[in-house]
Write a protein that holds these residues in place. Structure first.
Motif, PDB file in Angstrom:
ATOM      1  N   MET A  13      -1.877  -1.326   8.203  1.00 29.32           N
ATOM      2  CA  MET A  13      -2.377   0.019   8.479  1.00 29.32           C
ATOM      3  C   MET A  13      -3.076  -0.022   9.836  1.00 29.32           C
ATOM      4  SD  MET A  13      -4.339   0.639   4.877  1.00 29.32           S
ATOM      5  CE  MET A  13      -4.451  -0.874   3.943  1.00 29.32           C
ATOM      6  N   LYS A  17       2.624   1.840  13.717  1.00 30.37           N
ATOM      7  CA  LYS A  17       4.039   1.941  13.325  1.00 30.37           C
ATOM      8  C   LYS A  17       4.621   3.339  13.577  1.00 30.37           C
ATOM      9  CE  LYS A  17       2.982   0.694   9.149  1.00 30.37           C
ATOM     10  NZ  LYS A  17       1.694   0.129   8.846  1.00 30.37           N
ATOM     11  N   ASP A  36       5.980   7.008   4.385  1.00 30.32           N
ATOM     12  CA  ASP A  36       4.881   7.716   3.697  1.00 30.32           C
ATOM     13  C   ASP A  36       5.063   9.234   3.780  1.00 30.32           C
ATOM     14  OD1 ASP A  36       3.603   5.432   2.893  1.00 30.32           O
ATOM     15  OD2 ASP A  36       2.147   5.416   4.502  1.00 30.32           O
ATOM     16  N   ILE A  47      -0.498  10.947   0.148  1.00 24.52           N
ATOM     17  CA  ILE A  47      -0.536   9.570  -0.384  1.00 24.52           C
ATOM     18  C   ILE A  47      -1.824   9.389  -1.200  1.00 24.52           C
ATOM     19  CG2 ILE A  47      -0.644   7.104   0.247  1.00 24.52           C
ATOM     20  CD1 ILE A  47       2.135   8.432   0.766  1.00 24.52           C
ATOM     21  N   PHE A  51      -1.998   8.205  -5.133  1.00 28.32           N
ATOM     22  CA  PHE A  51      -2.791   7.059  -5.615  1.00 28.32           C
ATOM     23  C   PHE A  51      -3.779   7.514  -6.688  1.00 28.32           C
ATOM     24  CE2 PHE A  51      -2.498   2.873  -3.371  1.00 28.32           C
ATOM     25  CZ  PHE A  51      -1.427   3.155  -2.557  1.00 28.32           C
ATOM     26  N   PHE A  59       3.162   4.535  -6.976  1.00 36.31           N
ATOM     27  CA  PHE A  59       3.431   4.691  -5.542  1.00 36.31           C
ATOM     28  C   PHE A  59       4.402   3.626  -5.048  1.00 36.31           C
ATOM     29  CE2 PHE A  59       2.435   3.364  -1.163  1.00 36.31           C
ATOM     30  CZ  PHE A  59       2.867   4.498  -0.497  1.00 36.31           C
ATOM     31  N   ARG A  60       4.221   2.377  -5.510  1.00 37.11           N
ATOM     32  CA  ARG A  60       5.109   1.289  -5.063  1.00 37.11           C
ATOM     33  C   ARG A  60       6.553   1.532  -5.525  1.00 37.11           C
ATOM     34  NH1 ARG A  60       2.312  -0.173  -0.882  1.00 37.11           N
ATOM     35  NH2 ARG A  60       0.217  -0.854  -1.368  1.00 37.11           N
ATOM     36  N   GLY A  81       5.110   2.008   5.191  1.00 42.39           N
ATOM     37  CA  GLY A  81       3.684   1.904   4.901  1.00 42.39           C
ATOM     38  C   GLY A  81       3.326   0.418   4.888  1.00 42.39           C
ATOM     39  N   GLY A  82       2.043   0.114   5.122  1.00 41.10           N
ATOM     40  CA  GLY A  82       1.625  -1.280   5.294  1.00 41.10           C
ATOM     41  C   GLY A  82       1.946  -2.222   4.144  1.00 41.10           C
ATOM     42  N   GLY A  83       2.083  -1.689   2.909  1.00 39.31           N
ATOM     43  CA  GLY A  83       2.297  -2.572   1.769  1.00 39.31           C
ATOM     44  C   GLY A  83       3.757  -2.742   1.377  1.00 39.31           C
ATOM     45  N   ARG A 120      -6.375   6.413   3.804  1.00 38.99           N
ATOM     46  CA  ARG A 120      -5.785   5.198   3.234  1.00 38.99           C
ATOM     47  C   ARG A 120      -6.538   4.785   1.990  1.00 38.99           C
ATOM     48  NH1 ARG A 120      -5.202   4.401   9.250  1.00 38.99           N
ATOM     49  NH2 ARG A 120      -2.960   4.321   9.561  1.00 38.99           N
ATOM     50  N   PRO A 121      -6.001   5.198   0.814  1.00 37.25           N
ATOM     51  CA  PRO A 121      -6.721   5.000  -0.442  1.00 37.25           C
ATOM     52  C   PRO A 121      -7.142   3.565  -0.712  1.00 37.25           C
ATOM     53  CG  PRO A 121      -4.445   5.734  -0.837  1.00 37.25           C
ATOM     54  CD  PRO A 121      -4.711   5.884   0.616  1.00 37.25           C
ATOM     55  N   LEU A 122      -6.340   2.586  -0.285  1.00 39.01           N
ATOM     56  CA  LEU A 122      -6.706   1.189  -0.567  1.00 39.01           C
ATOM     57  C   LEU A 122      -8.029   0.818   0.102  1.00 39.01           C
ATOM     58  CD1 LEU A 122      -3.413  -0.896  -0.269  1.00 39.01           C
ATOM     59  CD2 LEU A 122      -4.588  -0.162  -2.337  1.00 39.01           C
ATOM     60  N   ARG A 139      -1.322 -10.688   3.843  1.00 37.69           N
ATOM     61  CA  ARG A 139      -0.050 -10.108   4.296  1.00 37.69           C
ATOM     62  C   ARG A 139       0.560 -10.755   5.530  1.00 37.69           C
ATOM     63  NH1 ARG A 139      -1.051  -3.621   3.438  1.00 37.69           N
ATOM     64  NH2 ARG A 139      -1.059  -3.655   1.156  1.00 37.69           N
TER      65      ARG A 139
END
Ligand code: S3P
Length: 177
Positions: A13, A17, A36, A47, A51, A59-60, A81-83, A120-122, A139
């Motif tokens: 994130m 990107k 996203d 997003i 979440f 979401f995944r 998305g970053g994940g 960004r919920p995470l 990561r």
């Protein structure tokens, strides 16, 4: 030069990107898709709402479904998305169908960028700096599996785009298509 495969941008994130992807697509004369945004449009939710209401596992699954569809569309620049690249089946799909590019950036640069937004919920679950550091250490070894690595720490998005094109040309000479 011919890129018949989609070009997938991966990374943390805040690494740029979406901005890099838009410029890259314009230069290559192809479409740009942000995964996203694609999911948000399809679900009619942000997003953060996904979440909150459906949880990360759902979401995944949406990411997997979206990416399977998008990578079947041919020549496109795709911002993940970053994940997303952390999911092994997604990495497998990318390996089969696309060229992957990791946009690498230092922790301080990423933190400075993510602190500006609450989207960004995470990172909203606790101290942003601690969570970001933890995610980055988990990561980075996985992002490093990408076909191409470019560093965005010191350069503008335009410089990152130039570096990506240089490396794509290099691959193209090796008949990567
Ligand atoms: C996520 C990154 C976000 C988004 C979601 C989860 C992650 O995308 O997909 O909040 O797991 O790193 P960006 O990398 O575009 O912020």
């Amino acid at each position: 030069m011919q890129y018949s495969r989609p070009i997938v941008l991966v990374g943390m994130m805040g690494c740029g990107k979406t901005s890099v992807g838009k410029q890259l697509a314009q230069l290559l004369g192809c479409d740009f898709v942000d995964v996203d945004q694609w999911i948000e449009t399809k679900e009619g939710k942000t997003i953060t709402e996904i979440f909150e209401q459906e949880g990360e596992v759902s979401f995944r699954a949406m990411e997997m479904q979206a990416i399977t569809y998008i990578l079947a569309q041919g020549r496109t620049v795709v911002a993940f998305g970053g994940g997303a690249f952390m999911q092994e089946p997604i990495r497998q799909l990318v390996k089969e169908k696309a060229i992957s590019v990791w946009i690498k950036a230092d922790f301080d640069v990423l933190l400075e960028r993510v602190l500006r937004k609450k989207t960004r919920p995470l990172l909203e679950k606790g101290d942003k700096s601690t969570i970001l550091k933890q995610l980055l250490s988990e990561r980075e070894p996985v992002y490093a599996l990408a076909d191409i690595v470019v560093d965005s720490t010191n350069g503008s998005h335009a410089v990152v785009v130039d570096h990506i094109i240089e490396k794509l040309n290099h691959m193209d000479n090796g008949n990567y298509s």
